[in-house]
Design an enzyme around this catalytic site. Structure first.
Site, PDB file in Angstrom:
ATOM      1  CG  ASP A   8      -1.998  -1.037   1.197  1.00  0.00           C
ATOM      2  OD1 ASP A   8      -2.391  -1.438   0.086  1.00  0.00           O
ATOM      3  OD2 ASP A   8      -2.459  -1.448   2.265  1.00  0.00           O
ATOM      4  CG  ASP A  54      -6.590  -1.586  -1.551  1.00  0.00           C
ATOM      5  OD1 ASP A  54      -6.788  -2.794  -1.719  1.00  0.00           O
ATOM      6  OD2 ASP A  54      -5.693  -1.136  -0.810  1.00  0.00           O
TER       7      ASP A  54
END
Length: 180
Positions: free
Chosen positions: A139, A153
């Site tokens: 991330d 995401d």
């Protein structure tokens, strides 16, 4: 009129009506684009940003910061990485099966976003450390006061929102519209 298909006539050409053209190509193009953008961004983050200080994009409001996330959204469920891997694999199977009945372009885009995002995060779960089916997702998009996330995401969330909107409008994946 001779040669004009009647409503309900099973001999209609494939290009007539909501069952005219399958949208599998659109689904695959969107999925591949979402997957490649996610994969490329993660490769860049790992090569250039990991073990480096965060890069401020918009002051403290938005930063790029490399984070390995073994859990789900917001870092929850670190002990359930294998379950998240199975869920992602199941989502992929469901989308592939649904594609056989797909005649709606908006649904093809939505499912393509879901598929590309699920494949992106599944790739991390399979190939990144600490091991197969337990890998941590990369991330890097870090808005202030929110969870750090990635392009996969984002694709999943956008696809999910589009599916909700299409459902509220009464548009089905097969191209039919229903009023409830």
């Amino acid at each position: 009129m001779i040669g004009t298909p009647e409503v309900g006539d099973d001999t209609q050409p494939e290009s007539v009506g909501p069952k005219g053209r399958r949208r599998i190509t659109a689904l695959l193009v969107v999925a591949v684009l979402a997957y490649l953008l996610d994969l490329g961004s993660k490769m860049l983050v790992v090569a250039k940003l990991e073990h480096q200080p965060p890069i401020e994009i918009i002051g403290d409001l938005l930063k790029f910061e490399a984070v390995r996330n073994p859990g789900a959204a917001f870092g929850f469920g670190e002990a359930f990485t294998i379950i998240f891997t199975c869920i992602a694999a199941s989502v992929i199977v469901v989308i592939v099966r649904l594609a056989r009945k797909l005649y709606s372009l908006p649904w093809a885009i939505a499912l393509g976003l879901l598929l590309g995002g699920a494949l992106g995060n599944l790739t991390d779960r399979i190939f990144r450390s600490p091991g197969v089916f337990r890998g941590a997702v990369v991330d890097f998009i870090a808005p202030a006061h929110f969870a750090v996330f990635n392009l996969a995401d984002s694709a999943i969330v956008c696809g999910g929102i589009l599916i909700v909107l299409l459902s509220f409008k009464g548009l089905d994946p097969d191209g039919t519209v229903h009023k409830d």
